[in-house]
Design a protein around this motif. Structure first.
Motif, PDB file in Angstrom:
ATOM      1  N   ARG A  46       0.839  -1.203   0.000  1.00 25.88           N
ATOM      2  CA  ARG A  46       0.000   0.000   0.000  1.00 25.88           C
ATOM      3  C   ARG A  46       0.874   1.254   0.000  1.00 25.88           C
ATOM      4  O   ARG A  46       0.610   2.205  -0.729  1.00 25.88           O
ATOM      5  N   PHE A  47       1.917   1.236   0.821  1.00 21.46           N
ATOM      6  CA  PHE A  47       2.804   2.398   0.913  1.00 21.46           C
ATOM      7  C   PHE A  47       3.468   2.686  -0.439  1.00 21.46           C
ATOM      8  O   PHE A  47       3.513   3.830  -0.892  1.00 21.46           O
ATOM      9  N   VAL A  48       3.996   1.639  -1.082  1.00 21.83           N
ATOM     10  CA  VAL A  48       4.661   1.816  -2.376  1.00 21.83           C
ATOM     11  C   VAL A  48       3.691   2.374  -3.410  1.00 21.83           C
ATOM     12  O   VAL A  48       4.025   3.287  -4.173  1.00 21.83           O
ATOM     13  N   ALA A  49       2.474   1.843  -3.438  1.00 23.91           N
ATOM     14  CA  ALA A  49       1.488   2.289  -4.429  1.00 23.91           C
ATOM     15  C   ALA A  49       1.153   3.771  -4.248  1.00 23.91           C
ATOM     16  O   ALA A  49       1.119   4.535  -5.227  1.00 23.91           O
ATOM     17  N   ILE A  50       0.917   4.190  -3.003  1.00 22.91           N
ATOM     18  CA  ILE A  50       0.566   5.590  -2.754  1.00 22.91           C
ATOM     19  C   ILE A  50       1.749   6.500  -3.059  1.00 22.91           C
ATOM     20  O   ILE A  50       1.599   7.567  -3.678  1.00 22.91           O
ATOM     21  N   TYR A  51       2.933   6.090  -2.644  1.00 30.75           N
ATOM     22  CA  TYR A  51       4.129   6.894  -2.905  1.00 30.75           C
ATOM     23  C   TYR A  51       4.310   7.105  -4.402  1.00 30.75           C
ATOM     24  O   TYR A  51       4.543   8.225  -4.867  1.00 30.75           O
ATOM     25  N   GLN A  52       4.205   6.046  -5.172  1.00 32.54           N
ATOM     26  CA  GLN A  52       4.382   6.146  -6.617  1.00 32.54           C
ATOM     27  C   GLN A  52       3.269   6.970  -7.262  1.00 32.54           C
ATOM     28  O   GLN A  52       3.516   7.742  -8.205  1.00 32.54           O
ATOM     29  N   LEU A  53       2.059   6.822  -6.760  1.00 34.98           N
ATOM     30  CA  LEU A  53       0.938   7.621  -7.274  1.00 34.98           C
ATOM     31  C   LEU A  53       1.208   9.111  -7.131  1.00 34.98           C
ATOM     32  O   LEU A  53       1.042   9.891  -8.083  1.00 34.98           O
ATOM     33  N   ILE A  54       1.609   9.516  -5.946  1.00 37.71           N
ATOM     34  CA  ILE A  54       1.857  10.934  -5.693  1.00 37.71           C
ATOM     35  C   ILE A  54       3.039  11.430  -6.514  1.00 37.71           C
ATOM     36  O   ILE A  54       2.972  12.478  -7.175  1.00 37.71           O
ATOM     37  N   PHE A  55       4.124  10.672  -6.500  1.00 41.66           N
ATOM     38  CA  PHE A  55       5.344  11.108  -7.176  1.00 41.66           C
ATOM     39  C   PHE A  55       5.113  11.298  -8.672  1.00 41.66           C
ATOM     40  O   PHE A  55       5.465  12.333  -9.249  1.00 41.66           O
ATOM     41  N   TYR A  56       4.493  10.313  -9.318  1.00 39.40           N
ATOM     42  CA  TYR A  56       4.317  10.398 -10.769  1.00 39.40           C
ATOM     43  C   TYR A  56       3.170  11.316 -11.162  1.00 39.40           C
ATOM     44  O   TYR A  56       3.112  11.765 -12.315  1.00 39.40           O
ATOM     45  N   SER A  57       2.298  11.620 -10.226  1.00 43.49           N
ATOM     46  CA  SER A  57       1.279  12.632 -10.510  1.00 43.49           C
ATOM     47  C   SER A  57       1.947  13.992 -10.711  1.00 43.49           C
ATOM     48  O   SER A  57       1.587  14.754 -11.619  1.00 43.49           O
ATOM     49  N   PHE A  58       2.938  14.303  -9.866  1.00 41.14           N
ATOM     50  CA  PHE A  58       3.652  15.571 -10.016  1.00 41.14           C
ATOM     51  C   PHE A  58       4.568  15.567 -11.237  1.00 41.14           C
ATOM     52  O   PHE A  58       4.927  16.635 -11.744  1.00 41.14           O
TER      53      PHE A  58
END
Length: 346
Positions: A109-121
């Motif tokens: 879950r942590f990896v998915a959210i981190y990647q979501l936020i990072f690649y959104s920016f």
């Protein structure tokens, strides 16, 4: 984009992604009593605090000269190692609480959210969509094959030798081997990786383009022209005296200036048109004992030409005045030396 700029405040995207990932986990577990998830959450925060505060231990002189620097810098690799040793000890003491199935759910879950936020920016919406799909599947099924899918997605994004891909592979091995020794090692490694993910030189400098020539007066009454300099590389730091992160990085810049690498120079450009006047600059230089050249951008012409929107901003120029790298936000001495080493090796 590695920083989110709000006025004159620069927020590293890595930190933002980390906080959002933790808050999401808290929200998801608000009705649950998952001891492993809570333990990992506390360990992550503990790791972060130790790594951050270790700056005082390892850079005491810089901290005493500018206490605000604690807000912008950390203990670096030594801080990571110190935090890892302490966390490994705590993890061993709490080993009876750790349930690995809950642990890999938390990690996935942590990896998915981190990647979501990072690649959104980064505005890479296809990658964001893939991570969103995996997150939805994870929350609905909590199947181990999601870890496999995450591994191949990470390998596709950064290659099989990428740090995250390697650790995801180790997680997969530990899940299927199910040995306690392997699992403890993986958890300690993952905690170290999360902290490393927050280091944005911390800052991943951004390649940019050719800029206008620098031709400005100095505080000593002389005139500085970049085209007349002999150095191969020039570091240019844009700052203002009222800027808190500018104050925080000044001891690092001065320390770097005292032991410059061969073929490298450093100058500061005071954005005079945006600053508080001549006396404020004189007091600033006296406080931080600045000895390298400070140029006066009295009309904001150079700051505008270099598109300096947030301060401090540091750029690396070659002899032609072409901008090789840019760092938005405070920079450390170690960060500058890494930057120079990279370009001198090219």
């Amino acid at each position: 984009m590695t920083y989110l700029t709000l006025g004159q405040v620069n927020i590293p995207i890595g930190w933002l992604a980390f906080i959002v990932a933790i808050l999401y986990s808290d929200f998801w577990n608000r009705h649950a009593d998952l001891a492993t998830s809570k333990l990992l959450e506390r360990l992550l925060y503990t790791y972060l605090i130790i790594w951050k505060l270790s700056y005082v231990l390892f850079s005491l002189t810089d901290f005493l000269q500018s206490p605000l620097s604690l807000l912008y810098f950390d203990g670096g690799l030594k801080g990571h190692l110190l935090a890892l040793v302490i966390i490994a000890f705590v993890l061993y003491q709490k080993r009876q609480v750790l349930v690995w199935e809950d642990g890999w759910n938390y990690w996935a879950r942590f990896v998915a959210i981190y990647q979501l936020i990072f690649y959104s920016f980064q505005e890479q919406w296809f990658v964001v969509g893939l991570w969103l799909v995996l997150l939805i599947v994870l929350e609905r099924t909590k199947r181990q094959w999601v870890l496999v899918a995450q591994f191949f997605l990470l390998a596709w994004i950064e290659g099989f030798t990428g740090v995250l891909a390697i650790f995801q592979g180790i997680v997969l091995i530990s899940v299927y081997l199910k040995t306690k020794q392997t699992q403890y090692l993986v958890v300690a490694g993952l905690l170290s990786l999360v902290a490393i993910m927050l280091v944005d030189i911390e800052n991943k400098p951004q390649p940019t383009t050719e800029r206008a020539a620098i031709d400005l007066p100095t505080t000593t009454g002389e005139h500085y022209r970049l085209t007349e300099q002999d150095q191969t590389l020039t570091i240019v730091n844009f700052f203002a005296t009222w800027c808190p992160p500018c104050k925080a990085e000044m001891p690092h810049l001065q320390s770097f200036a005292q032991t410059l690498p061969t073929g490298v120079s450093i100058v500061g450009i005071n954005l005079t048109a945006r600053d508080d006047g001549e006396k404020a600059l004189a007091d600033f230089m006296d406080t931080y004992k600045v000895t390298y050249p400070i140029l006066l951008d009295e009309t904001d012409a150079v700051g505008t030409a270099f598109q300096v929107l947030s301060i401090p901003t540091t750029v690396l120029l070659n002899t032609q005045g072409e901008e090789l790298e840019r760092i938005v936000g405070p920079v450390s001495e170690d960060g500058l030396r890494q930057l120079i080493k990279k370009h001198q090796a090219d």
